[in-house]
Each structure stands twice: as C-alpha cells, then as structure tokens.
Scaffold this motif. Sequence first.
Motif, PDB file in Angstrom:
ATOM      1  N   ASN A 334     -43.277  43.577 -21.987  1.00 16.61           N
ATOM      2  CA  ASN A 334     -44.522  43.952 -21.323  1.00 16.61           C
ATOM      3  C   ASN A 334     -45.646  44.297 -22.298  1.00 16.61           C
ATOM      4  OD1 ASN A 334     -43.906  46.415 -22.381  1.00 16.61           O
ATOM      5  ND2 ASN A 334     -43.150  47.280 -20.475  1.00 16.61           N
ATOM      6  N   ARG A 610     -50.961  44.024 -13.980  1.00 14.59           N
ATOM      7  CA  ARG A 610     -49.971  44.014 -12.913  1.00 14.59           C
ATOM      8  C   ARG A 610     -48.832  44.940 -13.293  1.00 14.59           C
ATOM      9  NH1 ARG A 610     -48.657  39.145  -9.502  1.00 14.59           N
ATOM     10  NH2 ARG A 610     -50.654  39.870  -8.774  1.00 14.59           N
ATOM     11  N   LEU A 611     -48.590  45.930 -12.402  1.00 16.87           N
ATOM     12  CA  LEU A 611     -47.520  46.892 -12.644  1.00 16.87           C
ATOM     13  C   LEU A 611     -46.251  46.399 -11.991  1.00 16.87           C
ATOM     14  CD1 LEU A 611     -49.149  50.366 -12.179  1.00 16.87           C
ATOM     15  CD2 LEU A 611     -47.767  49.613 -14.109  1.00 16.87           C
ATOM     16  N   THR A 612     -45.189  46.266 -12.784  1.00 16.35           N
ATOM     17  CA  THR A 612     -43.905  45.877 -12.223  1.00 16.35           C
ATOM     18  C   THR A 612     -42.875  46.864 -12.742  1.00 16.35           C
ATOM     19  OG1 THR A 612     -43.064  44.561 -14.044  1.00 16.35           O
ATOM     20  CG2 THR A 612     -44.630  43.479 -12.588  1.00 16.35           C
ATOM     21  N   ILE A 613     -41.631  46.699 -12.319  1.00 16.70           N
ATOM     22  CA  ILE A 613     -40.572  47.581 -12.791  1.00 16.70           C
ATOM     23  C   ILE A 613     -40.346  47.372 -14.294  1.00 16.70           C
ATOM     24  CG2 ILE A 613     -38.632  46.045 -12.346  1.00 16.70           C
ATOM     25  CD1 ILE A 613     -37.196  48.552 -11.139  1.00 16.70           C
ATOM     26  N   ARG A 614     -40.798  46.231 -14.820  1.00 17.08           N
ATOM     27  CA  ARG A 614     -40.667  45.978 -16.260  1.00 17.08           C
ATOM     28  C   ARG A 614     -41.857  46.529 -17.042  1.00 17.08           C
ATOM     29  NH1 ARG A 614     -39.611  39.924 -17.294  1.00 17.08           N
ATOM     30  NH2 ARG A 614     -40.843  39.547 -15.436  1.00 17.08           N
ATOM     31  N   GLY A 615     -42.755  47.190 -16.352  1.00 12.65           N
ATOM     32  CA  GLY A 615     -43.925  47.740 -17.015  1.00 12.65           C
ATOM     33  C   GLY A 615     -45.176  46.977 -16.622  1.00 12.65           C
ATOM     34  N   ALA A 616     -46.257  47.200 -17.361  1.00 11.98           N
ATOM     35  CA  ALA A 616     -47.529  46.577 -17.040  1.00 11.98           C
ATOM     36  C   ALA A 616     -47.670  45.247 -17.770  1.00 11.98           C
ATOM     37  CB  ALA A 616     -48.664  47.506 -17.433  1.00 11.98           C
TER      38      ALA A 616
END
Lengths: 775, 186
Positions: A334, A610-616
């Motif tokens: 990320n 975009r924020l995801t569980i893997r980070g931004a």
Amino acid sequence: MPKEKQISKLIFRFLLSSLLVQLIFLAPNNGFGQECKFKLSGKVLDYEHELSLTHTIVKVNNRPYNTDSAGVFFADSLCAKIHLKITHPGCETQLIYLVLTKDTQITFYLEHDYHQIKPLVLQGKSHDEYPLFRLNSNQIIASNEKSFADMASALPGVSVLKTGNVSKPIIDGLYGNRVGIVDNGVLLNSQQWGNDHAPEIDGLTASSISLIKGPELLSYPSAAISGILVIEKKNIDKDPHLHGLANYTYSSNGRGHNANIILNKGGKIGLRTIITYKNVGDMQTPRYFLTNTSKKELNFSLQAEKSGEKKFWRINYQIFNSNLGILRGAHIGNLTDLSNAINASVPFFTENNFSRNTMAPSQQVTHQTLSLKKMWFINLKNTWSFIYNAQQNTRKEFDIRRGNRTDRPSLSLNKWGHYAELKLSKNLSKNLSSEFGFQPSFDWNNNVAGTGILPLIPNYNKFGGGIFGCLNLDKKNSHFKTSARLDYAHINSTLYLRTIVGNIPKNDKKQFLGASAAAGFLHNFKNQLQIKTDLLYVQRMPGINELYSFGLHQGVSGIEEGNSLLKMEKSLKWQIAIKKEIHHALSVSLESFVQRINGFIYLQPQPDFRLTIRGAFPLFIYQQTNADILGSTFFVNYDQNKNWLFNVNAAWYAGYNRIDKNKLIYIPPAQLSGLISYRKKINYHTSKLEIKFQPRYVLAVNGIEANQDFKAPPPDFFIANLSLALHTQFFNKEMTFGISIDNVFDHSYRDYLNRMRYFADETGRNIHFKLVVNF
Amino acid sequence: MKIKLKSIIFAIALPALLIQSCKKDDHDHEEELITTLKVTLTPVGGGSAKFFIYKDLDGDGANVASIVTDSLDSNKIYNLVLEFINEAENPAKDITAEIRNEGKDHQVFYQLSNSNLGTIKYTDADGDGRPLGLSAEFTASKSVKGSLKITLRHEPNKAGNNVANGDITNAKGETDIEVDFPIFIK
C-alpha cells in the motif's frame, strides 16, 4: 518504354526484391570452362529513373569493384560460378548468383528503399544520413542486444517508456494504445495496454524498421493516432545457396549473451530462418545490483516465399518467448510501503551478488504469429493482395503470494487475434495511383482459470471491420497523398463487479464507429529545400483496459479503474518538416507538430485515497479530457563525406490537459544529443574503422503537480556512449568486430521515462563486445 | 498454387476459429483475499472477551469498510488473538493458519497512537524463534482515547534492527493488512 519492361517494372514495384537482371549474351554457348578466364562487365542503374549509379560497390566473389561515373564496373579472370553482392547507399544490398558460360555484360537495376505504401518522407542522398528515417539491417544488427523499442528509439520522434527492463516505444509524446507496431503488414495484436508490458516482438526479425505518421497511417486499423513502427521483411535474395549472418554480443552489465542467426536460401522457393537467444542476468547501477531484473528470450522465425511475374506468396511463422524479472524492490503493497520504498536509498531486497535467476515478480510471455500473404499482378494497372494473419498471445504474471501460490500466475491471459485484408492497388494514370482495402478482424481474450485472483481485465471478444482508400499523386517535384478510413467494432465482455455480497459477473456490450481522414504534401524546391506537411484527423476507440480494467498493476502501486462510459478519442494533428542542404556537407532539418485530442483518455488521479483492509492506495480512474500535445526537433548534420561526421539534435515536447489546466505526465523531457563519428578506410573497400561518440543531455521535467505522480521528476542528467567497430574480411568472410560502451562515465542518474525511477537508479556502465559474421 | 494456398489458409484458419468457443471460468472468487480481521481480547483472570472487527467485503472496491470496537478497562491485561478471514468465500475461509504456517515470512506489528494507552508484547514465535504476532498480550494502562494500528507484513526483514521488539521502522516487506481501530480505555 517497351511493354515487357513496363510489366516487369510494375511487378518489381510491388515485390520488394527490387532487382532486375537482364542478361545479354554476346556469343553462343561455348560450353563450361574450367579455367578462370571469363570477363564480366556490369552496369548499375537506378530503377526508377535509369540514372547511372556511381560509387556502387560490387563484390564479385568477395573482391570489390567500384562503378565509374557511368555506373559501369569491369571484372576479369572469373571462374564460371560467381556470387555478386551489390551495395549502394540508399538501396538494399542485393545478392546474386550467376553461372558464366562466356564473357558477359549485365545491367542491374537497383531500386531505392521504399515502403509498400510509400510514405512521404524527407530523404537524403545516403542511407547513413542523419536524421535516420529508417533503420536498415546493419543498424539493427549493430544493436542486437537491445529490445525492439530501444532499437527504434534511434528514429527521430521515437523515445522509450521503460519499466525497468520492459521497454515500449513513445512516438511524438504518446505511447501504449496510441502507438502501433506493424509486422508482416499487420498490427501486432498483443497485451500492450499496461505500462509494464513490452511489445512482444523480436527486432532482429526485421530487415528494416521505419516510422510512419502521415496519411499512410490510415491503411491500418486506426488505434495508432501518434504513429506506427513498421517492421519490414525484405524479399529473400534469388541466390540459390545458403547465405546468412551470425552475430553475438556479450554485455558486461548483466553478463548478457545475445546471439542471433539469420539464414537465407533463394531458389524456386525462398526460405529464411531467424533464431534469437538472449540471456541477461541482474543488471547493475553504479552502486548496487538491480535484484531480479534478469531477462531471457528465445525467438524463432520461418519464412517461405515465391515470386513470379504474375503472383507472389509468402508464409511467415514467428514465435517469441520471454521471461523477465521485475525489480524485487518494486513489488510493494500500500501507500505506506510505497513511501518507504521511494525513500529507501537502496531498493529493498537488494542482494550483494549477481544472479541469473528469475523469481517473482516476473512475467512469462509467448507470442505466435502466422501470416499468409498472396499477391496477384493482374496487369499494368491492377494488383490484388490478400493477407490472413493469426496471432496468439499468452501472458503470465507472477507475484509474491501467500500459501505457496507464488508459482501460480496472478494474471494469466490467452489472446487470439484473426485478421484478414483484401487490398487493391490501382494505377489510375501515369502519376495517380490508389489503394483500397477491406480489413475484417476478430479478437478473443480469455483469463485462464486458476489464478485465484479477480482478473485485471475482463474476458472479451471483439469483431472489427475497417475499410480504407488512399490516393497518391506524384509529380516531378511534388507528391500529394490523401487517405480516409472507417472502423467499426463490437465488443462483448464479461466483467466482475465487486460488491459486498461477492463478485457478480456482468455482461457488457459496446459498439464503436470511427471515421478518419488525412492528407499530406511533399515538395522539393530548388536550392535543395524539401518541405513536407500533413494534416490528420483520426478517431481512436477506447482500449479494453481503458473501459474495464480494475485492480492493482504489477510494479505500480495504485488501483486503476476503467470507465465503461468512455467515447471515441478525436485527434487532429498537423505536422511539418523542412530540410535544407546548405552545401554538400551541411544540412539542417526542422520537424514540428501540434496535436489536439478531444476526449483524450488518461488516468486521472483521484483526490481521495482508497481505503481497504490492506491500507490506503492511490486511486486512478480513466477519464476523458481535451489535450494538446506539441513538439519540435531540430537537426544539424555535417558530413565531410570522408572521415568526419558531426551532428546535433535538439528535441522538445509538451502536453497540456486543457480542462484540468495542468501538464500531461510522461511526456518526454527536452533533450540535446550529438554524434561525433570518425570513419576511415584502412584497406581499400575491405576494411573500415568507425568510431562514434554520442553524448546526451536530458533536461528535468517541471510543472508536474504533486498529486499527478508518486514522485517528483528527477533532475537533469548527462550521459555518453562510445563505440568502435571494425568491418573487415577474414577467412574470406565479411566480419565486424565491435566494442561499444553505454554510460561511459558510469554516471548514477534517474530517467523520467523509466517507471522504476521511483525505486532505483538507471543501469551503470555497460560494455558490449560484438562479433558479426556474414556468410 | 492458388488452390494449394487457399487450402492451406483454410486448413489453418478454420480449426483456429473453432477452438475458440467461449467458455466460462471460475474467476468469481479470490482465494487469497482477506476481507475480515477479528481481534479477540480476553481479560486475564476472567471476564467477558472484547471484540474488534474490521470488515471490507468488496476487497479493492469502493465500498467503505465496517468497523466494530469495544471499550477496554484500564490497568487490565488482555490476551490478544488475531483471526484473518475471507468472507467473500462461501463458506467463509480462515486464512490465519496459512499465515501461521508461513510464520517465517510474516509478522504482525501493533502501533498504539499514545503510550498512555498501554503496551503490547508478542506471545508467540515462528519456526526460527522470532515473533510472529498472531497472539500478544495487551496491558491497558490509563483511561484515554486513541487508536491501535495493526499491520501484517509479508516477507519482512525479521532480523532488522528492533523488528523483533515490534518496531515496524526497519521491517520492509509488503503490507498485506493495515487497519486502524479507534480505541477507548475506561
């Protein structure tokens, strides 16, 4: 002009073989003589205008003769069987085999280089003249360690966009879907949409590489709005014996082996085989190894053809295989990882040792092409030609993965393309010729199951069709060309929508219809002044990646999203080229263009991550804007025509987004380059020494906003290349020994046009040892 | 020759066209995807467990993740256990074992926004005896608000300076999970 000759002239206009041999026997057959006592006198004429070609070198059994002011050479004490090699600047070298039965007089007609669809290009007197409008086979072989895009970058207006060891061509500031590569008369149909995808082509299968960007563009499907690089394969020489060329280059950086062999055999059916092998290990910057940047390539090409007075056919099969490593330190997660990697002084995972191993991340690509061509020379006025071309491309990309999945590709694509072309070339009058063509095509691209990852681009099939027409008017000093085409495509794709209830398949259908038109004019004024100008209006359909891609790209930390609402891109381009010979040794040329593209498709950086569980992650979405691209190159060439040659080349490009009011990214920076060359004949016609020094100064790019790119453009840099080549005769074979050094001063720098510049320096000094043997 | 060539064209082109019947494939699921991180905090010496859950069901898609948190008690020690789950699969797939099996190639890092929140110590190890971080001990100290960042790194430099103590600065590697939980200590 006698009719018989007119017919032959027409035939050879359409065959690239471009040689007509007329044997005039002086006396009846006296039987074969074993002694070497025959005399041969030959006359070399220009085919088009029947002018005497002086300074032609004719090698008779490797002994050189020079033509005089009347284009005549004379050889004696010849045995019955002779091999002739005719070399004239600006013409393709011809090999001929003759069996003499008596003293003989021959007239050779050589034709100057030209394309099947003759582009309007400014031409000089000599083939080696700068700027090069075309790379010939010697220039291609001399750069055998380079990739296709790097070879082509010797042409004016062509630069290279790199992702480490992946190179793709840029023409007039544009790249990717907007640049075409034509091989066997057909556009290369492969996975070229990503910045980390190189064209799947072996440059060493080319007899010549040239750039077209005028009205002749419209005889190909209209994706390439900036230009097309054309790979030509010259006709196989008539000589019935096996001839060819073997070349090998060892490169110190990466400890690379580059070997290539070209075999030709003429006769009733001409045959040509080309094999290329490349094995290069991890490259090195002046400070550290670029771990996992090895490259392996194994390519094969087979061509068979037959030419006659009424017909011509050719079959060509090619396979290209490559396995490339991607810099290990560029494989990141990320935004946090990205900023860590960008700030690292040495890329992560850098090893202290050299290696030839290719580990993940890596790419394995195979491209196969089968091409069939047939031509019918109906009469003086009409020639029909038919092409069928099938291309298959498989691309596997490997990433570092969890759970022993690293050996499984995370992207696996299988693409098929079928293309047919029916074309009529018609001479309407003495000066007016025309071409009309119909080009249906079918593409099918499938994600191979088993990756365990959602595909970056969807499965799709595409039916396409194009028609074009082209008119050429050739007057004494003026050439006028105009062309128009229509393209239609129907695309049917299956994509997956990511939702909170899982990934839902969805079918999407799209249709596009585009119309394009162009005109060009070339005039030779008195006082050695040439002016050429073109105006082109071209519509380009959005590519499949621009419509539908979704996900993270290898080696690029950003989520890319396609946009299925994209419309056609509409480009209007005006270009002008002026060349003036100030006196016999000094010439200057200026080329400029302005291109306005409405609906210009580009990756627009989004203001929010975009924020995801893997980070931004930075987010980029394909959007359309209106863009202007302009550029100019200025060239001064001084050729003493004996030993020294100097030239200076200045190039400048700019691109603007007229809606966002900022600059376009990845427009080539301004640069100044030069060439100092010293050539010396050591032994009349048999040995020649050539030393070249090529400095290059590249300016920094400025005016790029922080949100447009991950990292600010690197500073300006200066590098220089040096080369030395000795052409000589050894064991009765023509050979070339060469040493060339890239980045002579082992300078550490970063190139704006390399996407690995976020993570690593450019490669350091590279010494190449070269050997070329003709047989 | 004309007939011969035509037959060659058809011999090659026809089968090529026929092979290409469109077939559907199994690209509608992602095996490696982690959609959910579940943190279970069990108080040492009894009491009910607390749960922190971060759920992002559409992967790289645009939908916002859902976060569940709870409050912790000050001056209390909790046993912390992580679970990584792929809920896009049906039935949901537990990824934690896969990470544990490749313990040498993984490490979880815990970063508290404020040192008053407390301290976190690793309580597990990989095959080399280096911390893995799937379980830990969280000592909650003062009554403050802050955040807890949990990062899972793939192929980190586990021998890096201070990495074994849970300092991410020199860890390198690639981020597989990076999640921020708001945290409130009563």
